[in-house]
Scaffold this motif. Structure first.
Motif, PDB file in Angstrom:
ATOM      1  N   ALA A 237       0.853  -1.187   0.000  1.00 18.20           N
ATOM      2  CA  ALA A 237       0.000   0.000   0.000  1.00 18.20           C
ATOM      3  C   ALA A 237       0.900   1.252   0.000  1.00 18.20           C
ATOM      4  CB  ALA A 237      -0.895  -0.019   1.232  1.00 18.20           C
ATOM      5  N   PRO A 238       0.496   2.364  -0.578  1.00 12.88           N
ATOM      6  CA  PRO A 238      -0.848   2.565  -1.118  1.00 12.88           C
ATOM      7  C   PRO A 238      -1.026   2.136  -2.580  1.00 12.88           C
ATOM      8  CG  PRO A 238       0.369   4.622  -1.234  1.00 12.88           C
ATOM      9  CD  PRO A 238       1.298   3.612  -0.599  1.00 12.88           C
ATOM     10  N   ASN A 240      -0.109  -0.798  -4.356  1.00 17.51           N
ATOM     11  CA  ASN A 240      -0.516  -2.194  -4.587  1.00 17.51           C
ATOM     12  C   ASN A 240      -0.337  -2.643  -6.037  1.00 17.51           C
ATOM     13  OD1 ASN A 240      -1.420  -1.811  -1.968  1.00 17.51           O
ATOM     14  ND2 ASN A 240      -3.579  -1.750  -2.516  1.00 17.51           N
TER      15      ASN A 240
HETATM   16  C1  LIG Z   1      -3.894  -1.295  -1.171  1.00 11.54           C
HETATM   17  O1  LIG Z   1      -4.022  -2.401  -0.303  1.00 11.54           O
HETATM   18  C2  LIG Z   1      -4.361  -2.009   1.024  1.00 11.54           C
HETATM   19  C3  LIG Z   1      -4.282  -3.237   1.908  1.00 11.54           C
HETATM   20  O2  LIG Z   1      -4.915  -4.323   1.300  1.00 11.54           O
HETATM   21  C4  LIG Z   1      -5.752  -1.351   1.022  1.00 11.54           C
HETATM   22  O3  LIG Z   1      -6.100  -0.946   2.324  1.00 11.54           O
HETATM   23  C5  LIG Z   1      -5.687  -0.137   0.072  1.00 11.54           C
HETATM   24  O4  LIG Z   1      -6.990   0.429  -0.041  1.00 11.54           O
HETATM   25  C6  LIG Z   1      -5.198  -0.530  -1.291  1.00 11.54           C
HETATM   26  N1  LIG Z   1      -4.987   0.661  -2.101  1.00 11.54           N
HETATM   27  C7  LIG Z   1      -5.425   0.757  -3.366  1.00 11.54           C
HETATM   28  C8  LIG Z   1      -5.089   2.042  -4.060  1.00 11.54           C
HETATM   29  O5  LIG Z   1      -6.049  -0.129  -3.920  1.00 11.54           O
END
Ligand SMILES: *[C@@H]1O[C@H](CO)[C@@H](O)[C@H](O)[C@H]1NC(C)=O
Ligand SMILES: *[C@@H]1O[C@H](CO)[C@@H](O)[C@H](O)[C@H]1NC(C)=O
Ligand SMILES: *[C@@H]1O[C@H](CO)[C@@H](O)[C@H](O)[C@H]1NC(C)=O
Ligand SMILES: *[C@@H]1O[C@H](CO)[C@@H](O)[C@H](O)[C@H]1NC(C)=O
Ligand SMILES: *[C@@H]1O[C@H](CO)[C@@H](O)[C@H](O)[C@H]1NC(C)=O
Ligand SMILES: *[C@@H]1O[C@H](CO)[C@@H](O)[C@H](O)[C@H]1NC(C)=O
Ligand SMILES: *[C@@H]1O[C@H](CO)[C@@H](O)[C@H](O)[C@H]1NC(C)=O
Length: 460
Positions: A237-238, A240
């Motif tokens: 994150a953020p 991913n």
């Molecule tokens: C990335 O993954 C985290 C943990 O799973 C989640 O909380 C977050 O919303 C995700 N961010 C995006 C931009 O998808």
């Protein structure tokens, strides 16, 4: 300091240029083999692993363990394409010495810092040995096909769906820098080995995994709709995996190009695999082969003189996989042959060096890095030498050249579908030491530095 070194090398080169050089007539097979043999001699001179007290399979510093695996893969193809057995003994010795306690190319000396891609280059060398019917090891030793299967099975067990819907991580162990990076080369090794195992054994499970890797790479955006292949993405994150590092390296383009050609050969599916193969080849030629002359350029770093030791070896793998792709999809030869020929000629022109240091082959035959200038550029090393060897020897690949065998077309290597699945000695690894952590981080930072350096250079 760098400048003066280059100048010294350049002066020495001028003196000797008329005395010696790698001469080649591309239409004459014997001439190409002779040139390849001269360049191979200069390459193997870097290898010290068969000296008394040294470790078979290791290249001396600054070359990492994976590059040695890549070198033995190149020497296995060298034997196949030229018939020259000179390096078979050191190749077999090195390959078998590095299999490790579990027969999976995770030797204890390397494991703590080993990445999925590092293991993959040794695994692909074993796969090439099986496909070339390279002499089999004694029956009490691990066999080439089983070694490739061991690497495959471990990759499958490491497929990680906890982030980014899947994918292999770059690093195997959490304590190494790069564990949070899911990248195209690690997944490319998996894709390439899976496709080749499917074709060699006829076992659909391998093909299913190759499909799965392809779908993941495209799904996450590391392979773009126009077939660019990006380096990788951080899975934390953020972002991913949504903010990829968009650098394109020739070895990534090559490893997927070859894997896609093998999948096309295996499935004979024009709608999917031929479309992908054609798309990859078009993207590859337009990005990496300079317009007009067809000369291969490592675009991300070569033009700004910032390729590191790893990156200096990528062009050779591109030519390995380009010629292999044509063998798996012979309709590509009219496109591929001119590329192979142009680069063999250009590489030979770069093999005229006699640097004061850094090269122990025959005077006047050291190979430089750039092939676009028609001359030796003073850059020498395992990568430069292996690239030029590849350029020369893969130009021997023609429609009549024997292609990779399978278990039903003469392949003699013994497999073991269960290889690499028994509990691993790796699980008992001692805690990481600071020294190991620094060593593992080096590969990561080297790439980051080069990318940052490249940007700074361009902005100046
Ligand atoms: C990335 O993954 C985290 C943990 O799973 C989640 O909380 C977050 O919303 C995700 N961010 C995006 C931009 O998808
Ligand atoms: C190591 O292998 C090379 C290449 O085959 C050979 O020339 C050299 O003599 C070998 N060294 C030893 C110590 O056997
Ligand atoms: C591991 O390192 C030791 C010490 O350098 C060496 O003697 C041994 O041959 C190495 N083993 C492998 C498999 O490379
Ligand atoms: C390879 O090893 C075998 C057995 O030790 C030996 O007979 C042969 O001469 C070696 N070949 C080369 C090229 O060194
Ligand atoms: C080839 O030409 C196209 C169009 O001019 C350009 O976008 C591309 O970057 C060029 N490729 C190389 C390798 O120079
Ligand atoms: C698969 O490769 C073999 C060996 O080169 C070739 O004969 C055959 O035509 C290829 N298959 C396809 C579908 O191109
Ligand atoms: C096919 O490969 C899979 C994956 O390694 C293995 O589990 C299975 O036993 C293999 N099937 C045959 C018939 O060898």
């Amino acid at each position: 300091m760098r400048t003066s070194l280059l100048r010294a090398a350049g002066a020495a080169c001028l003196l000797s240029q008329t005395a010696n050089a790698v001469q080649v007539t591309l239409s004459d097979t014997a001439s190409v083999k002779s040139a390849a043999s001269t360049v191979a001699y200069g390459l193997v001179k870097y290898y010290t692993g068969n000296n008394t007290g040294d470790t078979p399979g290791n290249l001396p510093s600054p070359y990492f363990w994976w590059e040695a695996g890549a070198m033995f893969g190149t020497l296995i193809d060298y034997w196949f394409l030229t018939g020259d057995e000179t390096y078979n003994n050191i190749t077999t010795q090195a390959m078998l010495h590095q299999v490790g306690d579990d027969d999976d190319f995770m030797p204890t000396n390397q494991t703590r810092t080993e990445g999925n891609d590092d293991q993959g280059f040794w695994g692909m060398a074993a796969m090439s040995a099986a496909e070339n019917n390279y002499p089999n090891p004694p029956s009490d030793q691990p066999q080439w096909l089983a070694l490739a299967q061991a690497v495959f099975n471990e990759y499958a067990s490491r497929w990680d769906t906890t982030t980014c819907n899947g994918g292999l991580r770059w690093q195997i162990f959490q304590f190494n820098n790069g564990f949070n990076y899911k990248n195209s080369i690690a997944n490319g090794c998996f894709f390439n080995i899976a496709a080749r195992l499917a074709r060699y054994t006829g076992n659909q499970t391998y093909a299913d995994w190759a499909e799965k890797v392809w779908d993941w790479e495209t799904g996450v955006g590391l392979i773009t709709p126009d077939y660019k292949i990006y380096d990788g993405a951080t899975d934390t994150a953020p972002t991913n995996c949504t903010n990829p590092d968009t650098f394109q390296w020739s070895y990534n383009a090559g490893i997927y190009l070859h894997g896609a050609a093998v999948m096309y050969n295996f499935t004979e599916d024009s709608a999917t695999w031929k479309t992908r193969l054609d798309g990859l080849l078009a993207a590859t030629t337009s990005h990496f082969f300079t317009n007009g002359t067809n000369i291969l350029v490592e675009q991300a770093c070569e033009t700004v003189n910032l390729c590191d030791n790893d990156q200096q070896s990528f062009k050779g793998y591109m030519l390995r996989w380009l010629s292999g792709a044509a063998q798996m999809a012979p309709y590509l030869f009219p496109t591929v042959t001119p590329l192979l020929q142009a680069n063999a000629a250009a590489a030979a022109l770069a093999c005229t060096g006699s640097p004061a240091s850094g090269f122990n082959g025959m005077a006047g035959t050291a190979c430089g890095f750039k092939w676009t200038t028609g001359a030796f550029d003073g850059e020498v090393g395992v990568g430069e030498q292996m690239n030029a060897l590849s350029a020369l020897m893969y130009s021997l690949v023609q429609p009549t050249t024997a292609a990779a065998v399978t278990s039903s077309s003469g392949g003699t290597s013994q497999g073991n579908p269960e290889a690499g699945t028994k509990p691993s000695t790796v699980l008992t690894l001692a805690p990481i030491t600071t020294g190991d952590r620094v060593a593992a981080g080096f590969a990561t930072t080297a790439i980051v530095f080069s990318i940052l350096g490249g940007s700074v250079f361009v902005l100046k």
